[in-house]
Scaffold this motif. Structure first.
Motif, PDB file in Angstrom:
ATOM      1  N   ALA A  77       0.812  -1.221   0.000  1.00 59.37           N
ATOM      2  CA  ALA A  77       0.000   0.000   0.000  1.00 59.37           C
ATOM      3  C   ALA A  77       0.847   1.274   0.000  1.00 59.37           C
ATOM      4  CB  ALA A  77      -0.929   0.016   1.214  1.00 59.37           C
ATOM      5  N   GLY A  78       2.166   1.129   0.170  1.00 60.77           N
ATOM      6  CA  GLY A  78       3.057   2.282   0.151  1.00 60.77           C
ATOM      7  C   GLY A  78       3.137   3.026   1.469  1.00 60.77           C
ATOM      8  N   MET A  79       2.736   2.382   2.576  1.00 67.23           N
ATOM      9  CA  MET A  79       2.782   3.032   3.880  1.00 67.23           C
ATOM     10  C   MET A  79       4.230   3.176   4.348  1.00 67.23           C
ATOM     11  SD  MET A  79      -0.250   3.832   4.922  1.00 67.23           S
ATOM     12  CE  MET A  79      -1.962   3.463   4.567  1.00 67.23           C
ATOM     13  N   GLN A  80       4.534   4.325   4.954  1.00 70.12           N
ATOM     14  CA  GLN A  80       5.887   4.586   5.424  1.00 70.12           C
ATOM     15  C   GLN A  80       6.150   3.871   6.745  1.00 70.12           C
ATOM     16  OE1 GLN A  80       8.212   6.431   3.824  1.00 70.12           O
ATOM     17  NE2 GLN A  80       6.822   6.750   2.115  1.00 70.12           N
ATOM     18  N   LEU A  81       7.358   3.300   6.891  1.00 70.58           N
ATOM     19  CA  LEU A  81       7.727   2.638   8.141  1.00 70.58           C
ATOM     20  C   LEU A  81       7.734   3.632   9.295  1.00 70.58           C
ATOM     21  CD1 LEU A  81       8.702   0.140   9.642  1.00 70.58           C
ATOM     22  CD2 LEU A  81      11.035   0.702   8.944  1.00 70.58           C
ATOM     23  N   GLU A  82       8.114   4.865   9.011  1.00 74.54           N
ATOM     24  CA  GLU A  82       8.134   5.908  10.050  1.00 74.54           C
ATOM     25  C   GLU A  82       6.746   6.102  10.655  1.00 74.54           C
ATOM     26  OE1 GLU A  82       9.337  10.656  10.518  1.00 74.54           O
ATOM     27  OE2 GLU A  82       9.154   9.726   8.535  1.00 74.54           O
ATOM     28  N   TYR A  83       5.717   6.052   9.797  1.00 79.03           N
ATOM     29  CA  TYR A  83       4.346   6.203  10.275  1.00 79.03           C
ATOM     30  C   TYR A  83       3.968   5.055  11.204  1.00 79.03           C
ATOM     31  CZ  TYR A  83      -0.710   5.584  10.132  1.00 79.03           C
ATOM     32  OH  TYR A  83      -2.009   5.362  10.471  1.00 79.03           O
ATOM     33  N   ILE A  84       4.363   3.836  10.846  1.00 80.32           N
ATOM     34  CA  ILE A  84       4.024   2.664  11.643  1.00 80.32           C
ATOM     35  C   ILE A  84       4.687   2.727  13.014  1.00 80.32           C
ATOM     36  CG2 ILE A  84       4.051   0.152  11.726  1.00 80.32           C
ATOM     37  CD1 ILE A  84       2.331   1.365   9.494  1.00 80.32           C
ATOM     38  N   THR A  85       5.977   3.031  13.044  1.00 81.02           N
ATOM     39  CA  THR A  85       6.692   3.062  14.325  1.00 81.02           C
ATOM     40  C   THR A  85       6.201   4.198  15.210  1.00 81.02           C
ATOM     41  OG1 THR A  85       8.468   4.337  13.270  1.00 81.02           O
ATOM     42  CG2 THR A  85       8.757   1.955  13.412  1.00 81.02           C
ATOM     43  N   GLN A  86       5.976   5.368  14.616  1.00 82.89           N
ATOM     44  CA  GLN A  86       5.452   6.478  15.414  1.00 82.89           C
ATOM     45  C   GLN A  86       4.032   6.205  15.896  1.00 82.89           C
ATOM     46  OE1 GLN A  86       5.930  10.504  14.074  1.00 82.89           O
ATOM     47  NE2 GLN A  86       7.927  10.119  13.172  1.00 82.89           N
ATOM     48  N   GLY A  87       3.263   5.489  15.064  1.00 86.09           N
ATOM     49  CA  GLY A  87       1.911   5.123  15.487  1.00 86.09           C
ATOM     50  C   GLY A  87       1.919   4.202  16.686  1.00 86.09           C
ATOM     51  N   LEU A  88       2.849   3.257  16.699  1.00 86.36           N
ATOM     52  CA  LEU A  88       2.962   2.344  17.845  1.00 86.36           C
ATOM     53  C   LEU A  88       3.448   3.074  19.091  1.00 86.36           C
ATOM     54  CD1 LEU A  88       4.472  -0.743  16.001  1.00 86.36           C
ATOM     55  CD2 LEU A  88       2.365  -0.758  17.345  1.00 86.36           C
ATOM     56  N   GLN A  89       4.361   4.009  18.904  1.00 91.64           N
ATOM     57  CA  GLN A  89       4.828   4.792  20.052  1.00 91.64           C
ATOM     58  C   GLN A  89       3.705   5.666  20.612  1.00 91.64           C
ATOM     59  OE1 GLN A  89       8.147   6.788  18.287  1.00 91.64           O
ATOM     60  NE2 GLN A  89       9.460   4.973  18.309  1.00 91.64           N
ATOM     61  N   ALA A  90       2.881   6.196  19.711  1.00 90.33           N
ATOM     62  CA  ALA A  90       1.728   6.989  20.160  1.00 90.33           C
ATOM     63  C   ALA A  90       0.748   6.111  20.931  1.00 90.33           C
ATOM     64  CB  ALA A  90       1.035   7.623  18.953  1.00 90.33           C
ATOM     65  N   PHE A  91       0.547   4.876  20.462  1.00 90.51           N
ATOM     66  CA  PHE A  91      -0.349   3.958  21.165  1.00 90.51           C
ATOM     67  C   PHE A  91       0.189   3.643  22.558  1.00 90.51           C
ATOM     68  CE2 PHE A  91      -2.120  -0.151  22.312  1.00 90.51           C
ATOM     69  CZ  PHE A  91      -3.457   0.022  22.005  1.00 90.51           C
ATOM     70  N   ARG A  92       1.503   3.501  22.668  1.00 92.26           N
ATOM     71  CA  ARG A  92       2.114   3.230  23.970  1.00 92.26           C
ATOM     72  C   ARG A  92       1.864   4.404  24.925  1.00 92.26           C
ATOM     73  NH1 ARG A  92       7.995   1.270  23.550  1.00 92.26           N
ATOM     74  NH2 ARG A  92       8.179   3.176  22.317  1.00 92.26           N
ATOM     75  N   ARG A  93       2.026   5.633  24.414  1.00 94.70           N
ATOM     76  CA  ARG A  93       1.781   6.809  25.262  1.00 94.70           C
ATOM     77  C   ARG A  93       0.336   6.849  25.743  1.00 94.70           C
ATOM     78  NH1 ARG A  93       4.681   9.402  21.143  1.00 94.70           N
ATOM     79  NH2 ARG A  93       2.759  10.336  20.334  1.00 94.70           N
TER      80      ARG A  93
END
Length: 272
Positions: A77-93
């Motif tokens: 789908a062309g999703m950026q890895l940066e988006y995925i990792t930051q999304g997981l960090q946001a979920f952790r917060r």
């Protein structure tokens, strides 16, 4: 993870999703996700958060497999890895904020932090590993396709074929050129092969060695090779390096090479 923590998380699932979706909007602005449509962005986020929460029920093997499948879809789908990792960090917060709001015991809060860190870090590591592997596979397939397209053997007349070379020639590409050349000579029953190096920017000792090897291989299968596209600067480099190209004919232009190929195959052009 401790059963009581899992129960708290699942009981507040709706609140967690709402908080996380709000956080992820900020992540979207910071990354290269602005051009992704709202529908794709929303559906990806919904699936993303469900995947994270579902890992609470899965075994280690199942979690690895499911996350791997999801990572492959994100790559396509062309999703950026940066988006995925930051999304997981946001979920952790978000989840830590929610849990600490319900706890006052400092020891319990430390325990919660450790549990959540271990859980989310495990998911991040799996995503990065699978995402990187998927990109590597995609890159290698694209590289192979480009290499195949960059060294074609093209029949231009009966028993006469040409291989135009463009760009830098390294060892991997030289091997592919050799394979395509030999297979093409047999397939097209070529008596003469023109190797056009007009588009090769630099001809050094290694490149010349690969070309000589290719010409020798063509000779061994019963055909002849003509090197065309010898520009003045290339000729000067070949002389300065002491490279011996006397084993097969060389021509400055493709036209002169074709004329020589006609002579070698007893052909000639006749004006009507």
């Amino acid at each position: 993870m401790q059963p009581d923590i899992i129960e708290i998380i699942l009981q507040n699932k709706a609140d967690l999703k709402a908080r996380w979706l709000k956080e992820i909007e900020a992540v979207r602005k910071e990354t290269y996700m602005k051009n992704v449509t709202e529908h794709v962005f929303d559906s990806t986020n919904q699936e993303f958060v469900e995947l994270i929460l579902d890992t609470l029920h899965w075994s280690q093997v199942e979690a690895t497999e499911r996350i791997g499948q999801y990572s492959e879809r994100l790559v396509r789908a062309g999703m950026q890895l940066e988006y995925i990792t930051q999304g997981l960090q946001a979920f952790r917060r978000v989840i830590l904020e929610m849990l600490t709001e319900r706890e006052s015991d400092s020891k319990r809060i430390v325990s919660l932090f450790y549990e959540i860190e271990t859980w989310i870090d495990g998911i991040i590591n799996k995503v990065i590993h699978n995402y990187s592997g998927s990109w590597q596979n995609t890159f290698e397939l694209q590289k192979l396709s480009l290499l195949e397209l960059s060294a074609p053997l093209i029949p231009i007349f009966e028993n006469i074929s040409i291989m135009p070379l463009i760009g830098t020639i390294d060892t991997a590409r030289a091997k592919l050129i050799m394979e395509n050349l030999l297979n093409g000579v047999i397939k097209h029953r070529a008596e003469v092969v023109l190797i056009d190096i007009t588009g090769v920017p630099v001809v050094d000792t290694m490149v010349a060695h690969h070309i000589i090897q290719a010409a020798e291989a063509v000779r061994l299968v019963g055909s002849r090779c003509i090197l065309v596209g010898i520009r003045p600067e290339i000729a000067q480099t070949i002389v300065n390096l002491g490279i011996d190209l006397s084993q097969f004919p060389t021509k400055s232009t493709l036209r002169k090479g074709v004329e020589t190929a006609f002579e070698l195959t007893n052909k000639r052009l006749v004006d009507l």
